[in-house]
Motif scaffolding. Sequence first.
Motif, PDB file in Angstrom:
ATOM      1  N   VAL A  14      12.901  72.900 -31.993  1.00 47.32           N
ATOM      2  CA  VAL A  14      11.444  72.688 -32.048  1.00 47.32           C
ATOM      3  C   VAL A  14      10.662  73.945 -31.667  1.00 47.32           C
ATOM      4  N   ALA A  15      11.314  74.861 -30.962  1.00 46.10           N
ATOM      5  CA  ALA A  15      10.613  76.069 -30.508  1.00 46.10           C
ATOM      6  C   ALA A  15      11.653  77.144 -30.199  1.00 46.10           C
ATOM      7  N   CYS A  16      11.174  78.316 -29.769  1.00 46.48           N
ATOM      8  CA  CYS A  16      12.112  79.381 -29.392  1.00 46.48           C
ATOM      9  C   CYS A  16      11.476  80.246 -28.309  1.00 46.48           C
ATOM     10  N   SER A  17      12.263  81.171 -27.786  1.00 50.08           N
ATOM     11  CA  SER A  17      11.766  82.011 -26.687  1.00 50.08           C
ATOM     12  C   SER A  17      10.585  82.886 -27.122  1.00 50.08           C
ATOM     13  N   GLU A  18      10.505  83.196 -28.424  1.00 51.70           N
ATOM     14  CA  GLU A  18       9.408  84.031 -28.930  1.00 51.70           C
ATOM     15  C   GLU A  18       8.089  83.259 -29.033  1.00 51.70           C
ATOM     16  N   CYS A  19       8.149  81.951 -28.887  1.00 45.85           N
ATOM     17  CA  CYS A  19       6.920  81.141 -28.968  1.00 45.85           C
ATOM     18  C   CYS A  19       5.987  81.399 -27.784  1.00 45.85           C
ATOM     19  N   PHE A  20       6.538  81.905 -26.675  1.00 48.44           N
ATOM     20  CA  PHE A  20       5.761  81.964 -25.434  1.00 48.44           C
ATOM     21  C   PHE A  20       5.151  83.337 -25.179  1.00 48.44           C
ATOM     22  N   ILE A  39      14.884  79.950 -38.865  1.00 44.28           N
ATOM     23  CA  ILE A  39      13.476  80.266 -38.600  1.00 44.28           C
ATOM     24  C   ILE A  39      12.903  79.234 -37.637  1.00 44.28           C
ATOM     25  N   CYS A  40      12.212  79.716 -36.608  1.00 43.00           N
ATOM     26  CA  CYS A  40      11.607  78.802 -35.639  1.00 43.00           C
ATOM     27  C   CYS A  40      10.493  78.011 -36.322  1.00 43.00           C
ATOM     28  N   PRO A  41      10.533  76.675 -36.259  1.00 42.01           N
ATOM     29  CA  PRO A  41       9.505  75.869 -36.939  1.00 42.01           C
ATOM     30  C   PRO A  41       8.119  76.079 -36.342  1.00 42.01           C
ATOM     31  N   ASN A  42       8.058  76.624 -35.148  1.00 45.44           N
ATOM     32  CA  ASN A  42       6.764  76.807 -34.490  1.00 45.44           C
ATOM     33  C   ASN A  42       6.179  78.191 -34.739  1.00 45.44           C
ATOM     34  N   CYS A  43       6.937  79.266 -34.425  1.00 42.99           N
ATOM     35  CA  CYS A  43       6.373  80.631 -34.529  1.00 42.99           C
ATOM     36  C   CYS A  43       6.977  81.436 -35.669  1.00 42.99           C
ATOM     37  N   LYS A  44       7.943  80.869 -36.378  1.00 39.07           N
ATOM     38  CA  LYS A  44       8.603  81.495 -37.537  1.00 39.07           C
ATOM     39  C   LYS A  44       9.511  82.675 -37.180  1.00 39.07           C
TER      40      LYS A  44
HETATM   41 ZN   LIG Z   1       9.342  80.238 -31.789  1.00 34.39          ZN
END
Ligand SMILES: [Zn+2]
Length: 363
Positions: A14-20, A39-44
Amino acid sequence: MILHLKEEVQNNTVACSECFCDHGLQLTAVNIGIEDNEICPNCKSTVGKKLSLNQLEEVAYHFFVYGSFIFCDYGAFPEIQFNNYQETSITINDNLKKDIRIFEESLGIGLFYYGPRAWMYGDIEPLNDLLDPDKRNKVIKRIIQEYPNIKITQNDSPLYRIRKGENLTYNSKYFDSPPDQFLGSGRLDSKGFPVLYTSSDLELCIHEMRAALEDELYVATLIPEGSLNFLDLSIILKENESITDFESLDIAVNMLFLAGKHAYEITHEISLAAKNAGYDGIVYPSYFSNARKGLMPHQALVYGISNRRIPQFQTIEHSKVAQNIAIFGRPILEGKVKVHSINKLMLTKVSYNYLLGAVNEEE
Ligand SMILES: [Zn+2]
């Protein structure tokens, strides 16, 4: 918290470390997330460590809950908590506000300031009685009666005693309890009552010593002569099911031995009472119990009595306790233990486990 969801949903990314945005939160996510090029569904992002719902919840626990622990004279509690019922109400910087939305939207949670239950900061009947000099003796009597004894012999693991010093020579007398003028500053020794502090865990001895890389250190390996009889305060005390967290002698004793110097007045009296009851010493949980086992601060206490009482958890809870073994008197001089070896000890690396947490915004 998210157990109502199907397992495959809980494990979807649902997310990744790069989202933050917050660096501490990013690092927490890097530690918990898994490497995956999808690919992260949140931040790509493709390079961020990927987080499932379960892992995202773990990130929230580590960063917001464990990262916000407040240590009290006795006990500890998290300043921040989250659940599915409350809206976010913590005051936090703008970057973290953005970051929190990911948790709110994916997990359906809100973060709020936690009102701890009073036992978590030591409002426990037996502990309050120990703090009151008029009521202390009654509880100390209970401790001596209700805690079991444990025998340690030459067939058990050897005991270690470390000393800092300059050019110590191979002489067992340097490793006995400290001379009279130094008595009264430790957890269990008092004026006229020497105590030798040892452990069967060498790394724990180094922690307890607060040793630094530049220190000149020596370690003596000690073997009991015959069988030594200890009062074992490191165990989980079996208590009647009707006893609540607020009445638990088990939690009170655990908190007492995880507390700092302000608890020594009480632990000195417990130590003397054990000596008068005929014990050779006390086995007790280390102040560094949690650090040594790589656990969250006071994790054992936060979950309270319920965890300490359930049989299948008792092995886990007990494995959280790193043991110190204190022997009354001057056991080397008295022939209760013999020095098997003396070695130099060089620290080659000092490492810390840590976690990062949120800082409150100025009002
Ligand atoms: Zn992400």
